[in-house]
Write a protein that holds these residues in place. Structure first.
Motif, PDB file in Angstrom:
ATOM      1  N   ASN A   1       0.818  -1.210   0.000  1.00 52.24           N
ATOM      2  CA  ASN A   1       0.000   0.000   0.000  1.00 52.24           C
ATOM      3  C   ASN A   1       0.850   1.258   0.000  1.00 52.24           C
ATOM      4  OD1 ASN A   1      -2.480  -1.330  -0.064  1.00 52.24           O
ATOM      5  ND2 ASN A   1      -2.561  -1.527   2.153  1.00 52.24           N
TER       6      ASN A   1
ATOM      7  N   ALA B   1      -3.968   9.811  10.152  1.00 54.45           N
ATOM      8  CA  ALA B   1      -4.440   8.475   9.770  1.00 54.45           C
ATOM      9  C   ALA B   1      -5.142   7.817  10.962  1.00 54.45           C
ATOM     10  CB  ALA B   1      -3.268   7.617   9.302  1.00 54.45           C
TER      11      ALA B   1
ATOM     12  N   ASN C   1      -6.913   5.328  11.301  1.00 57.32           N
ATOM     13  CA  ASN C   1      -6.998   3.864  11.286  1.00 57.32           C
ATOM     14  C   ASN C   1      -5.671   3.202  11.642  1.00 57.32           C
ATOM     15  OD1 ASN C   1      -8.504   1.436  10.886  1.00 57.32           O
ATOM     16  ND2 ASN C   1      -7.598   1.202   8.855  1.00 57.32           N
TER      17      ASN C   1
ATOM     18  N   ARG D   1      -2.903   3.106  10.130  1.00 60.17           N
ATOM     19  CA  ARG D   1      -2.310   2.402   8.997  1.00 60.17           C
ATOM     20  C   ARG D   1      -1.652   3.395   8.043  1.00 60.17           C
ATOM     21  NH1 ARG D   1      -3.454  -1.041  12.087  1.00 60.17           N
ATOM     22  NH2 ARG D   1      -4.543  -3.006  11.743  1.00 60.17           N
TER      23      ARG D   1
ATOM     24  N   ALA E   1      -0.479   7.651   4.429  1.00 61.57           N
ATOM     25  CA  ALA E   1      -1.333   8.821   4.568  1.00 61.57           C
ATOM     26  C   ALA E   1      -0.551   9.996   4.000  1.00 61.57           C
ATOM     27  CB  ALA E   1      -1.706   9.069   6.020  1.00 61.57           C
TER      28      ALA E   1
ATOM     29  N   PHE F   1      -6.144   9.633   4.185  1.00 73.71           N
ATOM     30  CA  PHE F   1      -5.652   8.294   4.486  1.00 73.71           C
ATOM     31  C   PHE F   1      -6.404   7.301   3.620  1.00 73.71           C
ATOM     32  CE2 PHE F   1      -9.348   8.548   7.183  1.00 73.71           C
ATOM     33  CZ  PHE F   1      -9.772   7.252   7.435  1.00 73.71           C
ATOM     34  N   GLU F   2      -5.942   6.046   3.600  1.00 71.02           N
ATOM     35  CA  GLU F   2      -6.396   4.965   2.728  1.00 71.02           C
ATOM     36  C   GLU F   2      -5.787   5.133   1.333  1.00 71.02           C
ATOM     37  OE1 GLU F   2      -8.085   2.031   3.164  1.00 71.02           O
ATOM     38  OE2 GLU F   2      -7.895   2.484   5.283  1.00 71.02           O
ATOM     39  N   SER F   3      -5.038   4.124   0.916  1.00 72.68           N
ATOM     40  CA  SER F   3      -4.235   4.237  -0.312  1.00 72.68           C
ATOM     41  C   SER F   3      -5.072   4.490  -1.552  1.00 72.68           C
ATOM     42  CB  SER F   3      -3.380   2.982  -0.499  1.00 72.68           C
ATOM     43  OG  SER F   3      -4.186   1.814  -0.565  1.00 72.68           O
TER      44      SER F   3
ATOM     45  N   ALA G   1      -7.977   6.069  -1.714  1.00 72.59           N
ATOM     46  CA  ALA G   1      -8.433   7.453  -1.643  1.00 72.59           C
ATOM     47  C   ALA G   1      -7.299   8.415  -1.980  1.00 72.59           C
ATOM     48  CB  ALA G   1      -8.989   7.743  -0.252  1.00 72.59           C
TER      49      ALA G   1
ATOM     50  N   MET H   1      -8.757  -2.705  -3.897  1.00 72.14           N
ATOM     51  CA  MET H   1      -8.919  -2.350  -2.482  1.00 72.14           C
ATOM     52  C   MET H   1      -9.778  -3.371  -1.743  1.00 72.14           C
ATOM     53  SD  MET H   1      -7.180   0.446  -1.894  1.00 72.14           S
ATOM     54  CE  MET H   1      -7.889   0.932  -0.329  1.00 72.14           C
TER      55      MET H   1
END
Length: 232
Positions: free
Chosen positions: A11, A47, A49, A51, A54, A70-72, A74, A105
């Motif tokens: 990610n 981030a 979450n 993870r 970010a 955050f979230e790859s 997104a 995802m």
């Protein structure tokens, strides 16, 4: 300027692939997940979450305050829209790109991730789990192989869909897969591997992380021992 909170996981690689392709200026802030740096308060502001990756964009398109994402998936979509690159501007091209981005995802990433865990990290080797995720990874490889028949890249032109999928195919041997079984996927994989931006992104990763994230019992506990009590 983009601040990239990053570690050398599939990610994480997605975002360096994009940034190296576009030449957007960015600074990497390493987040060593094996040492628990993803739980630092300053990282959680970006981030929630726990993870990576970010980003913080200090020059958003609206000219306002910095934007954190955050979230790859997104992040890839945000950066594609910011730059106008690696996402088609036609209705059908955009739909194609986004549906395959979300396929990665929701499917390829989580299934390959469980494959990695039960094959390589689980203390107890559970035959059912290993077989389940190796077979599902193979099924997803075949879906992608079929998609790539007659296409150079997933959505026609090289796009964020390819950048999302490629890093999850890089460790194919650890996933119990043989790319010779998927000739269209093999061709696609080789084409992306040979891109100069891909070489730069992975060379950068080698400089940042010289040791495996799971190296002892403490790192194992950090990575695999979290529950609701972790969220403060």
């Amino acid at each position: 300027m983009i601040d990239l909170h990053y570690w050398t996981t599939p990610n994480g690689h997605k975002i360096t692939l994009f940034l190296e392709e576009t030449g957007l200026p960015y600074t990497i802030f390493p987040v060593n997940i094996g040492k628990g740096e993803q739980f630092k308060p300053e990282f959680l502001e970006v981030a929630p979450n726990n993870r990576i990756p970010a980003i913080v964009d200090h020059a958003p398109a609206d000219g306002g305050a910095a934007v954190s994402v955050f979230e790859s998936g997104a992040i890839l979509l945000y950066l594609a829209e910011k730059t106008g690159q690696f996402i088609p501007n036609t209705l059908r091209g955009r739909v194609d790109t986004l549906q395959w981005l979300f396929w990665q995802m929701g499917g390829l990433g989580p299934m390959a991730g469980q494959n990695h865990h039960f094959n390589n990290y689980a203390v107890e080797k559970i035959t059912y789990a290993v077989d389940r995720y190796v077979r599902e990874t193979a099924r997803l490889y075949k879906v992608l192989d079929r998609r790539l028949e007659g296409r150079e890249f997933i959505a026609g032109e090289y796009s964020i869909a390819d950048m999302a999928c490629y890093p999850w195919v890089v460790p194919y041997e650890r996933q119990g897969q043989d790319l010779n079984d998927f000739p269209n996927l093999q061709r696609w994989f080789d084409a992306i591997r040979q891109r100069p931006a891909t070489a730069r992104a992975y060379a950068l990763a080698d400089e940042i992380n010289t040791a495996p994230s799971v190296s002892d019992e403490e790192s194992r506990k950090i990575l695999f021992g979290q529950d609701a009590a972790t969220i403060k």
